[in-house]
Design a protein around this motif. Structure first.
Motif, PDB file in Angstrom:
ATOM      1  N   GLY A  15      24.041   7.362 -48.462  1.00  0.00           N
ATOM      2  CA  GLY A  15      22.895   8.092 -48.993  1.00  0.00           C
ATOM      3  C   GLY A  15      22.659   7.926 -50.473  1.00  0.00           C
ATOM      4  N   SER A  16      23.681   7.525 -51.215  1.00  0.00           N
ATOM      5  CA  SER A  16      23.550   7.385 -52.667  1.00  0.00           C
ATOM      6  C   SER A  16      24.573   6.375 -53.168  1.00  0.00           C
ATOM      7  CB  SER A  16      23.810   8.739 -53.343  1.00  0.00           C
ATOM      8  OG  SER A  16      23.951   8.585 -54.740  1.00  0.00           O
ATOM      9  N   SER A  18      26.353   6.884 -55.504  1.00  0.00           N
ATOM     10  CA  SER A  18      27.546   7.672 -55.854  1.00  0.00           C
ATOM     11  C   SER A  18      28.543   7.736 -54.690  1.00  0.00           C
ATOM     12  CB  SER A  18      27.151   9.087 -56.296  1.00  0.00           C
ATOM     13  OG  SER A  18      26.550   9.794 -55.224  1.00  0.00           O
ATOM     14  N   ASP A  19      28.088   7.439 -53.479  1.00  0.00           N
ATOM     15  CA  ASP A  19      28.993   7.448 -52.314  1.00  0.00           C
ATOM     16  C   ASP A  19      29.890   6.209 -52.267  1.00  0.00           C
ATOM     17  OD1 ASP A  19      27.786   9.826 -51.450  1.00  0.00           O
ATOM     18  OD2 ASP A  19      26.286   8.744 -50.262  1.00  0.00           O
ATOM     19  N   ARG A  46      15.394  10.744 -49.332  1.00  0.00           N
ATOM     20  CA  ARG A  46      14.709  10.191 -50.498  1.00  0.00           C
ATOM     21  C   ARG A  46      13.979   8.878 -50.179  1.00  0.00           C
ATOM     22  NH1 ARG A  46      20.233  10.897 -54.005  1.00  0.00           N
ATOM     23  NH2 ARG A  46      19.943  13.046 -54.677  1.00  0.00           N
ATOM     24  N   ALA A  69      27.378   6.977 -44.281  1.00  0.00           N
ATOM     25  CA  ALA A  69      28.032   7.988 -45.109  1.00  0.00           C
ATOM     26  C   ALA A  69      26.991   8.790 -45.853  1.00  0.00           C
ATOM     27  CB  ALA A  69      28.964   7.304 -46.109  1.00  0.00           C
ATOM     28  N   ALA A  70      27.205  10.095 -45.908  1.00  0.00           N
ATOM     29  CA  ALA A  70      26.279  10.933 -46.680  1.00  0.00           C
ATOM     30  C   ALA A  70      26.956  12.244 -47.045  1.00  0.00           C
ATOM     31  CB  ALA A  70      24.998  11.204 -45.886  1.00  0.00           C
ATOM     32  N   GLY A  71      26.445  12.861 -48.107  1.00  0.00           N
ATOM     33  CA  GLY A  71      26.954  14.150 -48.540  1.00  0.00           C
ATOM     34  C   GLY A  71      25.860  15.210 -48.475  1.00  0.00           C
ATOM     35  N   LEU A  72      26.246  16.441 -48.774  1.00  0.00           N
ATOM     36  CA  LEU A  72      25.334  17.606 -48.782  1.00  0.00           C
ATOM     37  C   LEU A  72      24.692  17.800 -47.392  1.00  0.00           C
ATOM     38  CD1 LEU A  72      23.770  17.015 -52.334  1.00  0.00           C
ATOM     39  CD2 LEU A  72      25.756  18.404 -51.715  1.00  0.00           C
ATOM     40  N   MET A  93      30.724  12.955 -47.020  1.00  0.00           N
ATOM     41  CA  MET A  93      31.178  12.824 -48.402  1.00  0.00           C
ATOM     42  C   MET A  93      31.628  14.187 -48.931  1.00  0.00           C
ATOM     43  SD  MET A  93      30.881   9.597 -49.225  1.00  0.00           S
ATOM     44  CE  MET A  93      31.646   9.469 -47.628  1.00  0.00           C
TER      45      MET A  93
HETATM   46  C1  RP5 Z   1      23.470  12.627 -50.456  1.00  0.00           C
HETATM   47  O1  RP5 Z   1      23.464  13.396 -51.592  1.00  0.00           O
HETATM   48  C2  RP5 Z   1      24.246  11.407 -50.817  1.00  0.00           C
HETATM   49  O2  RP5 Z   1      24.842  10.855 -49.671  1.00  0.00           O
HETATM   50  C3  RP5 Z   1      25.255  11.898 -51.811  1.00  0.00           C
HETATM   51  O3  RP5 Z   1      26.534  12.135 -51.210  1.00  0.00           O
HETATM   52  C4  RP5 Z   1      24.670  13.229 -52.274  1.00  0.00           C
HETATM   53  C5  RP5 Z   1      24.445  13.281 -53.758  1.00  0.00           C
HETATM   54  O4  RP5 Z   1      23.642  12.191 -54.166  1.00  0.00           O
HETATM   55  P1  RP5 Z   1      23.457  11.839 -55.703  1.00  0.00           P
HETATM   56  O5  RP5 Z   1      22.820  13.030 -56.345  1.00  0.00           O
HETATM   57  O6  RP5 Z   1      24.825  11.528 -56.255  1.00  0.00           O
HETATM   58  O7  RP5 Z   1      22.561  10.624 -55.717  1.00  0.00           O
HETATM   59  O8  RP5 Z   1      22.180  12.292 -50.056  1.00  0.00           O
END
Ligand code: RP5
Length: 165
Positions: A15-16, A18-19, A46, A69-72, A93
């Motif tokens: 997703g980013s 940062s992952d 996004r 992979a993704a966070g939040l 994440m």
């Molecule tokens: C998620 O939001 C992404 O997978 C990441 O883990 C999290 C934060 O994203 P960034 O703000 O670091 O781009 O969509």
């Protein structure tokens, strides 16, 4: 890094950017097993159209397994699984606020009909997602089964060497 001259078999999508720090662990395993992969940043929220296009075309590009992979509010693995028939392995994440529990629940609680195989939060999940991808590919690739066998033998020997008595 993955050998660019070879057809990627595994798609790592995250997703980013940062992952990637976490998902390097998946790439390292695929490199170790000599499995070509592609790595892509795309976001269910996004960049929804790019994500749909990537997932839609994954199979015709020759991919056999997807690691997402993704966070939040981690919708990426589920959104990708909705757009492809390839097996999708989800890696939550580790977020700062909830330690990745948010992402874990977002990924694991898929409604019946659209499966995502969910791994552990963070780098252990990234590593195991890649190992599970190798196991899936190894079903029809004897040379990968042999490498997996050796991987497990080496792991057991390492644990034995670390024994305290
Ligand atoms: C998620 O939001 C992404 O997978 C990441 O883990 C999290 C934060 O994203 P960034 O703000 O670091 O781009 O969509």
């Amino acid at each position: 890094m993955s050998d660019k001259s070879k057809q990627p078999l595994v798609g790592i999508v995250m997703g980013s950017k940062s992952d990637w720090e976490t998902m390097r662990a998946a790439a390292a395993i695929l490199d170790e097993f000599g499995v070509p992969y592609e790595a892509k940043v795309s976001s269910a929220h996004r960049a929804p159209e790019m994500t749909a296009e990537w997932a839609h075309s994954a199979e015709q590009r020759g991919l056999e397994v997807v690691i997402a992979a993704a966070g939040l509010a981690a919708h990426l693995p589920g959104v990708v699984a909705a757009q492809t028939l390839l097996p999708v392995l989800g890696v939550p994440m580790e977020g700062k606020l909830l330690g990745g529990l948010d992402a874990l629940l977002s990924i694991v609680q898929m409604p019946g009909g659209v499966p995502v195989g969910t791994l552990a939060v963070g780098s252990h999940g990234a590593k195991n997602a890649a190992l599970l991808a190798v196991r899936i590919l190894a079903v029809s690739r004897p040379e990968l089964r042999e490498k997996l066998r050796k991987y497990h033998t080496d792991m057991a020997e390492k644990v034995a060497r670390e024994s305290l008595s």
